[in-house]
Write an enzyme that holds these catalytic residues in place. Structure first.
Site, PDB file in Angstrom:
ATOM      1  N   ASP A 111      -0.439  -7.428   1.763  1.00  0.00           N
ATOM      2  CA  ASP A 111       0.166  -6.095   1.733  1.00  0.00           C
ATOM      3  C   ASP A 111       1.691  -6.231   1.781  1.00  0.00           C
ATOM      4  O   ASP A 111       2.335  -5.994   2.812  1.00  0.00           O
ATOM      5  CB  ASP A 111      -0.362  -5.278   2.930  1.00  0.00           C
ATOM      6  N   SER A 128       4.725   2.611   7.433  1.00  0.00           N
ATOM      7  CA  SER A 128       4.315   1.458   6.623  1.00  0.00           C
ATOM      8  C   SER A 128       5.454   1.004   5.705  1.00  0.00           C
ATOM      9  O   SER A 128       6.152   1.816   5.099  1.00  0.00           O
ATOM     10  CB  SER A 128       3.123   1.838   5.745  1.00  0.00           C
ATOM     11  N   HIS A 185       0.825  -1.215   0.000  1.00  0.00           N
ATOM     12  CA  HIS A 185       0.000   0.000   0.000  1.00  0.00           C
ATOM     13  C   HIS A 185       0.865   1.274   0.000  1.00  0.00           C
ATOM     14  O   HIS A 185       0.340   2.362  -0.182  1.00  0.00           O
ATOM     15  CB  HIS A 185      -0.991  -0.013   1.168  1.00  0.00           C
TER      16      HIS A 185
END
Lengths: 446, 242
Positions: B95, B192, B39
């Protein structure tokens, strides 16, 4: 005269033979055989009135304008002149037989009868050459100027070397242009040597032997060519060429030195003028095989395969290098080398050298490096390097059974290539090391 | 990073800062691959993220200012896991992504790859792990790399917590959760793609067991991480021999 047709053999008899011959009779029988033959005649039977000196009846034989005898008589009688078994031979091809009788044949008032004669003749070969020096009356000239060769029924002439037979078949003319000698050794002389050579000669003697051989010339005594005190060879001269290179022009009485032509082709030109009385020249030529110099290595690493004690034309030698060395011709690397002995006694290629194999700069190792185990910076045969990775961040990829020192060890081979014992030319790989921070996070405070 | 500490040079040498183009983290695998969250490349609810955006990949320093002065590492290819669905905002399954760099990086004390897990024991609850990143600290961007130390949480506890929040978010078997309800240490936006690491004492090395993936807010509750063990085969396939 009664000529008999020319035959190789035949018989001649007295008239009416074997019945008594007539009185007052005279005839000459002409016996002829083909040219090149002579006549041989033998009496088989002879019975002619005997008389002192064969005055009454007789047989007369002549040949070559000579009287060969006058014959008469009977078998058993002491009076007269019997031919017996005597062989009458002419020098030429003709023989005359004359038979003469007088008016009567009486002895003490008794009429006698005589049978006459029977003779046989045949042609025998005439050795025309044997009579060369003492010519027969019919042919007073020498038959051959130089050489005479007899055969049955004839002869032929030939000439000594340097002469040619003239059209007349007897005389010889000097001819010495285009004389070719191809034997490995031999003698060459001026015409008539050691008697004076003929005038107006334009002689050309060529010696041609196989490639790879060289000619040596050695003049014999006497050496005599018309000369002049002040002017060099103005009258007659002998020129010598080797491979079109003039080796000298000679005359006088001093024989030339032994000549090494260093060639397989020699030409001699001999010119004479219209006069002179010199005896000429003679030489002995020999050949020697051309040898090339013994090949010698230029360094201790050069190997001459199967060396021979000597090398001659068309021989060759092969050169290799000891293990770990490279054949070099100047700056050029060679895969192989061979040299051939040429016909001039030289090698077609110069001796190569053997240079130690150089593996060149080792390939650089990504994320690593190498160090020399042997002399630093030297990349020649048998040199060794050790590859290593930049630790602790990289580690060398190795097999389970191997070690980094084994995998990283490279040796310069005889082929000029860096090689590892296990993996050949393939250089090792340096792989990243994971999870090993140099300064990991840590907490002192508890 | 919420409630963490400032990292020193060499503490997390695998840490990568990315702008793809949004800020994110990543971890170095080998010397040519960056592990990150899918992502960070294709953010949820932002369809049409084009490939013509400037993409920065930086590593080798803990101070952002210094980091930006270091060489950018251009990307050759981006490999997104096929299970990742950008169009499903509540589902972060799959992810995970790999960035293949054009050139290998030179490893050193400040740039080193992280290892991958090889067994399930790394996911046992209460095992402590570290998470580092340049993400938000409360409500501001940090000037340097920060880290937290959090335990792997009990799966049921995380599920219950999610249910209590009446969330549609998917907590799949390809995820694990870490942190705690009363623990004020957490990852946040901008972290992330960074990795959850722990020390493998048996092999004396550090292993990345998870990728910072998602969470509800920052600094309370649990954080959710992509479970790397489930993707080791895919990673190896993508990286090939490397």
């Amino acid at each position: 005269s009664v000529p008999i047709p020319q035959k190789l053999f035949g018989a001649v008899t007295s008239p009416l033979y074997p019945k008594p011959y007539p009185n007052n009779y005279e005839t000459t029988t002409i016996i002829t055989v083909p040219p090149g033959y002579r006549v041989k005649l033998v009496f088989q039977h002879f019975d002619v009135e005997p008389s002192e000196g064969c005055l009454y009846d007789y047989v007369k034989i002549s040949a070559d304008k000579k009287n060969l005898g006058r014959f008469c008589g009977q078998q058993g009688s002491s009076l007269g002149n019997l031919p017996g078994k005597k062989e009458f031979v002419s020098k030429g091809s003709k023989m005359l037989l004359t038979f003469h009788t007088d008016f009567s044949n009486e002895e003490n008032g008794t009429i006698m009868f005589y049978k006459g004669f029977q003779a046989y003749y045949h042609a025998v070969d005439l050795d025309e050459c044997a009579s060369q020096s003492n010519s027969v009356e019919d042919d007073p000239q020498p038959r051959c100027q130089h050489l005479c060769h007899n055969y049955v029924g004839g002869y032929f002439c030939s000439c000594r070397a340097g002469y040619e037979l003239s059209e007349d078949g007897h005389s010889c003319q000097a001819e010495c242009s285009g004389q070719l000698y191809t034997e490995p050794s031999g003698y060459i002389a001026s015409l008539e040597y050691p008697r004076p050579y003929p005038p107006d000669l334009r002689c050309n003697y060529s010696i041609r032997v196989e490639r790879g051989f060289t000619l040596h010339l050695k003049f014999l005594e006497p050496f005599e060519i018309d000369d002049h005190q002040q002017v060099h060879c103005p009258y007659d001269q002998l020129q010598i060429y080797a491979n079109r290179k003039n080796l000298g022009e000679f005359c006088g009485t001093q024989r030339p030195p032994a000549l090494d032509a260093s060639s397989n082709a020699v030409d001699l030109l001999f010119f004479t003028d219209e006069s002179g009385d010199s005896r000429g020249w003679k030489l002995h030529y020999t050949t020697e095989i051309i040898k090339c110099p013994q090949p010698k290595p230029l360094d201790e690493f050069t190997v001459i395969q199967n060396p021979q004690p000597q090398y001659q034309f068309r021989d060759y030698f092969i050169v290799t290098c000891k293990q770990g060395y490279q054949l070099m011709e100047g700056d050029k690397a060679l895969v192989s080398f061979s040299a051939v002995c040429q016909d001039d006694g030289t090698w077609d290629r110069t001796m190569p050298t053997c240079k130690i194999r150089d593996c060149g700069q080792p390939r650089s190792l990504s994320n690593g490096d190498f160090r020399y185990i042997t002399t630093n910076g030297v990349n020649s045969y048998k040199s060794q390097i050790q590859y290593y990775c930049r630790e602790p961040y990289y580690k060398m990829k190795i097999r389970a059974s191997s070690s980094e020192s084994d995998r990283g060890l490279f040796t310069c081979t005889a082929q000029g290539i860096w090689k590892n014992k296990q993996d050949g030319e393939k250089i090792p790989r340096c792989l990243p090391v994971c999870g090993k921070p140099v300064h990991p996070v840590e907490a002192k405070q508890r | 990073i919420i409630g963490g500490h400032r990292a020193k040079m060499g503490n997390f040498p695998w840490q990568v800062y990315t702008e793809l183009p949004g800020p994110g983290g990543g971890a170095l695998l080998g010397d040519r691959w960056i592990l990150t969250a899918a992502h960070t490349v294709y953010p949820k609810e932002q369809t049409g993220q084009g490939s013509n955006h400037t993409r920065n990949v930086l590593m080798g320093h803990t101070v952002m200012k210094q980091l930006r002065e270091l060489t950018n590492h251009p990307i050759r290819t981006i490999r997104i896991h096929p299970d990742y669905h950008q169009d499903q905002p509540h589902n972060f399954d799959g992810d995970i992504a790999l960035l293949e760099l054009k050139n290998s990086v030179t490893l050193g004390p400040n740039v080193l790859p992280i290892c991958l897990p090889d067994n399930e024991t790394f996911y046992e609850e209460r095992l402590m792990g570290y998470v580092s990143g340049f993400g938000l600290t409360e409500d501001r961007l940090p000037d340097s790399l920060r880290y937290i130390r959090v335990p792997v949480a009990e799966r049921e506890a995380c599920e219950k917590w999610l249910q209590s929040k009446n969330r549609d978010d998917v907590f799949s078997r390809n995820m694990f959760c870490a942190g705690g309800l009363h623990l004020k240490q957490d990852a946040c936006q901008g972290d992330s793609g960074g990795v959850f690491v722990m020390k493998d004492h048996n092999k004396d090395r550090w292993v990345a067991t998870g990728i910072v993936s998602w969470g509800i807010g920052c600094g309370y509750g649990y954080g959710f991480y992509t479970k790397l063990l489930n993707y080791v085969d895919w990673i190896k396939k993508e990286m090939g021999e490397e």
